[in-house]
Design an enzyme around this catalytic site. Structure first.
Site, PDB file in Angstrom:
ATOM      1  CB  CYS A 183      -0.881   0.026   1.240  1.00  0.00           C
ATOM      2  SG  CYS A 183      -1.891  -1.435   1.399  1.00  0.00           S
TER       3      CYS A 183
ATOM      4  N   GLY B  24      -0.148   0.614  -4.983  1.00  0.00           N
ATOM      5  CA  GLY B  24      -1.470   0.032  -4.808  1.00  0.00           C
ATOM      6  C   GLY B  24      -2.388   0.477  -5.908  1.00  0.00           C
TER       7      GLY B  24
ATOM      8  CG  ASN C 137       2.986   0.344   3.082  1.00  0.00           C
ATOM      9  OD1 ASN C 137       4.077   0.858   2.869  1.00  0.00           O
ATOM     10  ND2 ASN C 137       2.656  -0.800   2.547  1.00  0.00           N
ATOM     11  N   GLY C 138       1.933  -2.216   5.048  1.00  0.00           N
ATOM     12  CA  GLY C 138       2.713  -3.264   5.705  1.00  0.00           C
ATOM     13  C   GLY C 138       1.812  -4.431   6.003  1.00  0.00           C
TER      14      GLY C 138
ATOM     15  CE1 TYR D   5       8.346  -4.721 -10.063  1.00  0.00           C
ATOM     16  CE2 TYR D   5       7.207  -4.778  -7.955  1.00  0.00           C
ATOM     17  CZ  TYR D   5       7.167  -4.756  -9.335  1.00  0.00           C
ATOM     18  OH  TYR D   5       5.970  -4.758  -9.986  1.00  0.00           O
TER      19      TYR D   5
HETATM   20  P1  AMP Z   1       7.083 -13.686 -12.479  1.00  0.00           P
HETATM   21  O1  AMP Z   1       6.617 -13.551 -13.867  1.00  0.00           O
HETATM   22  O2  AMP Z   1       6.074 -14.321 -11.560  1.00  0.00           O
HETATM   23  O3  AMP Z   1       8.443 -14.322 -12.340  1.00  0.00           O
HETATM   24  O4  AMP Z   1       7.223 -12.200 -11.889  1.00  0.00           O
HETATM   25  C1  AMP Z   1       8.413 -11.494 -12.119  1.00  0.00           C
HETATM   26  C2  AMP Z   1       8.082 -10.086 -12.526  1.00  0.00           C
HETATM   27  O5  AMP Z   1       7.148  -9.515 -11.619  1.00  0.00           O
HETATM   28  C3  AMP Z   1       9.346  -9.234 -12.536  1.00  0.00           C
HETATM   29  O6  AMP Z   1       9.431  -8.632 -13.799  1.00  0.00           O
HETATM   30  C4  AMP Z   1       9.132  -8.218 -11.441  1.00  0.00           C
HETATM   31  O7  AMP Z   1       9.408  -6.923 -11.917  1.00  0.00           O
HETATM   32  C5  AMP Z   1       7.667  -8.327 -11.071  1.00  0.00           C
HETATM   33  N1  AMP Z   1       7.452  -8.428  -9.613  1.00  0.00           N
HETATM   34  C6  AMP Z   1       8.247  -8.937  -8.681  1.00  0.00           C
HETATM   35  N2  AMP Z   1       7.682  -8.891  -7.453  1.00  0.00           N
HETATM   36  C7  AMP Z   1       6.458  -8.334  -7.621  1.00  0.00           C
HETATM   37  C8  AMP Z   1       5.391  -7.999  -6.741  1.00  0.00           C
HETATM   38  N3  AMP Z   1       5.435  -8.247  -5.441  1.00  0.00           N
HETATM   39  N4  AMP Z   1       4.286  -7.408  -7.279  1.00  0.00           N
HETATM   40  C9  AMP Z   1       4.220  -7.169  -8.599  1.00  0.00           C
HETATM   41  N5  AMP Z   1       5.194  -7.465  -9.467  1.00  0.00           N
HETATM   42  C10 AMP Z   1       6.305  -8.040  -9.011  1.00  0.00           C
END
Ligand code: AMP
Length: 489
Positions: free
Chosen positions: A23, A49, A124-125, A270
């Protein structure tokens, strides 16, 4: 995402609803128009979010609330909505839940009428003992209106035996475990607080143009300040509670043993927006340095460095600079669809990746490509992108990831699937490489990641960050999880 478990009859009152969310929060203390400013701040925090958004204001006489499902621009698009939120004080919240139903009753800020008047909270958290607390609160007669962990704050404050708002608030935060950056609003004050390890970010800013000298902003990230025209004052410290009222800003440190901080390293990797500055470190520069470390650690001969946009861009710039290999935009991202990660099924997720990314043959065809992304979660994105880059004529595809392998779930507010769905939990790097279809696969080491954040290396006795997703070293007890009061996605 952790869901309520139905393992015992006693727990039947608990919903099987979504519980974890990432969030963004904003708080405003006295300006002409808190609602507009809060909406602007939430807009800049949209990356934290995207499912729902809400604002509560106080006009000196009464509280006003508007909460809705969707992006900030959708929830607050009608000028009549902002006009229905008069007042100089306000708090706002963006909610990000990745699966399951998003219901209006879970949208924050949460609000309650107490003995001392109205009180609104935005969180948030993620709390790690919320279920345990909820069980005992429900037995005491507390009627939960939502299924978000954040609601325990409302009930803990309501039943506290302390008389004033601040003491009740501190009483509540001393009972919870987990990660929280909170903003709260009563008729007399704006409160902001971070958990003792400061896992999630929270900053204090000032509104220079307001007629009132005593005008303040609290927000998850500094990027929200620019959109509100506010100046950065400082990070709110781990374990610090800030109280802003008509007398100005006061700081309280209610946790005596607040010795070390464990800020979430994944915010740098990220989650935070690249133009934000956290703990005096530019997120963008940190990502570039991670890319440079990655280049040093897993060098490979190639013709172009290509980021997976947008998450891999700063690290790819850093990689290209450090390796002297040209940086090219070999993948173009459409900005008109949401994050593929939030699509519910693998089938739709696969389709989403195709919609989201297109290859730029002009810089890929006939080239040895180094692809850079920030992380691999389930591996869906990487597999699809590697396939696309090969189809665009790349002669070799080397995948480099600007974080260590994500082997463990986060319980502190970054949404991750259950461990068994994390590719790196169940596969070796060689197996992952084969599955993804790359010619080689490399991750930055934990020490490399720490070096990029200006540490010598990871201090294994007393790590400087929360890196549980990479190391499995959880700095806060996982009470609900250990007691099997929650189940994983
Ligand atoms: P995946 O396709 O499941 O391996 O997701 C990897 C991609 O999702 C990477 O390109 C990351 O930038 C992105 N990503 C990693 N962690 C998250 C997260 N918690 N929420 C949304 N996107 C994420």
């Amino acid at each position: 995402m952790t869901l309520f478990s139905f393992s015992s009859h006693e727990l039947d009152f608990i919903d099987d609803d979504e519980f974890h969310e990432e969030c963004g929060v904003v708080g405003i203390w006295t300006t002409q128009d808190a609602a507009s400013l809060t909406a602007l701040g939430l807009h800049a925090l949209q990356h934290r979010g995207q499912e729902a958004s809400g604002i509560v204001t106080y006009d000196g006489n009464q509280f006003h609330t508007h909460r809705g499902l969707g992006l900030v621009g959708e929830v607050f698009d009608d000028p009549r909505v902002i006009a229905s939120l008069p007042g100089g004080m306000g708090i706002g919240h963006n909610r990000y839940a990745t699966t399951g139903e998003t219901q209006l009753r879970n949208v924050q800020p949460l609000y309650g009428d107490f003995e001392f008047g109205g009180f609104a909270v935005a969180h948030n958290g993620n709390l790690t003992n919320a279920q345990l607390l909820k069980q005992s609160l429900v037995r005491r007669g507390c009627l939960f209106q939502s299924s978000t962990d954040s609601e325990v704050f409302i009930h803990l404050i309501a039943i506290s035996l302390y008389s004033n708002v601040i003491d009740r608030f501190i009483d509540a935060i001393k009972q919870v475990q987990g990660a929280y950056s909170l903003v709260a609003l009563s008729k007399d004050m704006l409160i902001a607080a971070r958990d003792p390890l400061g896992v999630r970010p929270l900053i204090l800013g000032k509104l220079p143009y307001s007629q009132d000298e005593n005008s303040w902003v609290v927000a998850s990230e500094t990027c929200a300040l620019s959109s509100m025209g506010a100046d950065f004052v400082r990070d709110i410290e781990p374990g610090e509670v800030i109280i802003i009222d008509h007398d100005g800003v006061r700081s309280i440190h209610p946790f005596a043993d607040n010795t070390s901080s464990r800020f979430c390293i994944f915010e740098y990797v990220y989650f935070a927006r690249p133009d934000s500055v956290i703990e005096n470190k530019s997120v963008y520069m940190a990502r570039k340095k991670i890319g440079a470390e990655l280049a040093k650690e897993s060098h490979v001969e190639a013709d172009v460095v290509v980021p997976v946009p947008d998450s891999g861009v700063p690290a790819a710039i850093g990689y290209a600079e450090a390796s002297n290999i040209p940086f090219e935009l070999g993948i173009i991202r459409s900005h008109y669809i949401g994050r593929t990660f939030i699509e519910p099924t693998d089938q739709i997720r696969n389709l989403g990746v195709k919609l989201k990314h297109a290859t730029n043959r002009a810089v890929i065809s006939g080239k040895r490509v180094i692809l850079i992304d920030d992380s691999i979660v389930r591996g869906t994105t990487s597999k699809k992108i590697v396939e696309m880059v090969r189809a665009a004529g790349a002669t070799e595809v080397h995948l480099r990831i600007a974080s260590p392998p994500t082997q463990h779930s986060c319980f502190y507010g970054i949404d991750t699937p259950a461990e068994e769905k994390l590719l790196a939990h169940t596969h070796s790097i060689d197996e992952m490489c084969k599955l993804i279809g790359a010619d080689s696969l490399g991750f930055v080491s934990a020490d490399g990641l720490y070096r990029a954040l200006q540490e010598d290396k990871r201090n294994n006795q007393n790590p400087q960050y929360c890196d549980a997703c990479f190391t499995g070293d959880y700095p806060i007890p996982l009470t609900d999880h250990d007691m099997q009061l929650v189940k994983s996605k």
